[in-house]
Design a protein around this motif. Structure first.
Motif, short mmCIF file in Angstrom:
data_model
loop_
_atom_site.label_atom_id
_atom_site.label_comp_id
_atom_site.label_asym_id
_atom_site.label_seq_id
_atom_site.Cartn_x
_atom_site.Cartn_y
_atom_site.Cartn_z
N THR A 1 -8.01 103.46 -34.97
CA THR A 1 -9.33 102.90 -35.25
C THR A 1 -9.14 101.51 -35.87
OG1 THR A 1 -9.41 103.98 -37.41
CG2 THR A 1 -10.45 105.13 -35.56
N ASN B 1 -17.81 100.48 -33.25
CA ASN B 1 -16.90 101.51 -33.74
C ASN B 1 -15.77 101.66 -32.72
OD1 ASN B 1 -18.42 102.17 -36.10
ND2 ASN B 1 -19.83 103.35 -34.82
N PHE B 2 -14.65 101.04 -33.00
CA PHE B 2 -13.55 100.93 -32.04
C PHE B 2 -12.55 102.06 -32.29
CE2 PHE B 2 -9.61 99.23 -30.29
CZ PHE B 2 -10.03 98.72 -29.07
N ARG B 3 -12.27 102.81 -31.21
CA ARG B 3 -11.40 103.98 -31.34
C ARG B 3 -10.62 104.17 -30.03
NH1 ARG B 3 -12.27 107.98 -34.97
NH2 ARG B 3 -14.31 107.04 -35.36
N GLU C 1 -13.15 103.86 -27.00
CA GLU C 1 -14.55 103.73 -27.36
C GLU C 1 -14.76 102.43 -28.14
OE1 GLU C 1 -15.51 107.19 -29.63
OE2 GLU C 1 -15.33 108.56 -27.92
N LYS D 1 -11.18 98.68 -38.30
CA LYS D 1 -12.30 98.29 -39.14
C LYS D 1 -12.42 96.78 -39.06
CE LYS D 1 -14.25 98.62 -43.79
NZ LYS D 1 -14.04 99.11 -45.17
N LYS E 1 -7.65 106.77 -28.30
CA LYS E 1 -6.84 107.98 -28.39
C LYS E 1 -5.68 107.87 -27.42
CE LYS E 1 -5.90 112.20 -29.76
NZ LYS E 1 -5.49 112.51 -31.17
N GLU F 1 -4.43 108.55 -32.86
CA GLU F 1 -5.75 107.93 -32.68
C GLU F 1 -5.83 106.67 -33.53
OE1 GLU F 1 -9.75 109.96 -31.98
OE2 GLU F 1 -9.85 109.44 -34.10
N ILE G 1 -6.08 98.06 -38.86
CA ILE G 1 -5.98 99.28 -38.05
C ILE G 1 -5.65 100.48 -38.92
CG2 ILE G 1 -5.26 97.95 -36.04
CD1 ILE G 1 -2.43 99.06 -36.45
N LYS G 2 -6.03 101.66 -38.41
CA LYS G 2 -5.68 102.93 -39.01
C LYS G 2 -5.21 103.85 -37.89
CE LYS G 2 -7.49 106.61 -41.99
NZ LYS G 2 -8.69 107.11 -42.73
#
Length: 289
Positions: A255, A217-219, A203, A257, A221, A253, A247-248
């Motif tokens: 994400t 909002n970069f995600r 996403e 920021k 999975k 998953e 990154i997290k």
């Protein structure tokens, strides 16, 4: 051409086979046990016909030639007889590259639709059919464009970097650009040794950014069985500065920021993973208003 021939030699020395585009289409949904190389060529320039085509024909290397119908026959571009010559071979497949090769993502939906439909009519007249493989001009597409292409073509390619696997969206497939700027031998050796970094979902689905959704909002999975995911690193060019991404990673998953919004015209994110000595890679491209 000398560098291109060296690229081919490196592919063959690595015991990699070229994927025939028709087999690629037919087998897309089948998990692969071995890596192959799919060669694609955009724009149908005369220089391709004069220089690369004789070499590909002599060595029977399969490829897709993506044609934009408006410039055909203009100075610097192939004509229809030359395109038909390639189309009639056993290893050259013609793909659809729009009519105008304009920045269609900047146009209205109506202009985009008319462009594709105009090209369809010309392909039907000149070749007797409309190609089912599509390449977005400049690798740029919005959600609307992708959805329309998905309803009218079998497969579509962007210009974001990455390795194709069975889980990638077949209407936004990645490709590594190999040209004067990106054809350096050291880089090419690395590329042909990469493996796909597979994921369940990425996403946002909308790759066209405006003030309202930039930064996105970069995600991503990943699959539960993906090992060594903690080794992943990403780089992104928000603010027109390539830097390591913030990154997290939680429960497979990822994400990001972003430091600031992406600047026009393109925003990119590239992620790589050292998976027990196998380098895995995926890339994403955003188009920024």
């Amino acid at each position: 051409m000398d560098i291109f021939k060296e690229h081919v030699d490196l592919i063959l020395d690595a015991n990699l086979a070229f994927y025939h585009p028709k087999d690629f289409m037919d087998e897309f949904d089948v998990p692969k046990k071995e890596k192959k190389i799919l060669l694609t060529v955009d724009d149908a320039f005369q220089s391709f016909y004069d220089n690369a085509w004789p070499y590909l024909k002599k060595n029977q290397i399969p490829f897709i030639l993506f044609v934009s119908t408006e410039p055909v026959g203009n100075n610097g571009y192939m004509n229809w007889n030359q395109i038909k010559e390639i189309e009639s071979s056993e290893f050259g497949v013609i793909g659809h590259h729009s009519h105008s090769h304009d920045y269609l993502i900047d146009k209205s939906e109506e202009v985009f639709l008319n462009d594709i439909k105009t090209s369809n009519l010309i392909f039907k007249e000149k070749l007797g059919y409309v190609p089912t493989l599509f390449s977005y001009p400049f690798g740029e597409y919005s959600g609307f464009m992708r959805d329309y292409i998905s309803q009218n073509f079998k497969i579509a390619f962007g210009q974001h970097s990455g390795i194709i696997d069975v889980n990638k969206n077949k209407f936004e497939l990645p490709r590594f650009p190999i040209n004067e700027k990106y054809g350096e031998i050291k880089r090419f050796k690395s590329i042909i040794n990469y493996y796909p970094l597979e994921y369940k979902n990425l996403e946002p689905e909308e790759k066209k950014l405006s003030k309202e959704n930039n930064p996105p909002n970069f995600r991503v999975k990943f699959f539960d069985n993906q090992k060594n995911i903690e080794n992943i690193n990403c780089y992104s060019n928000e603010g027109d500065k390539w830097m390591k991404s913030n990154i997290k990673l939680v429960d497979k998953e990822l994400t990001i920021k972003f430091r600031e919004p992406f600047l026009p015209r393109r925003g990119r994110v590239n992620c790589s993973l050292n998976d027990n000595g196998k380098w895995r890679w995926f890339g994403t491209q955003f188009i920024v208003d």
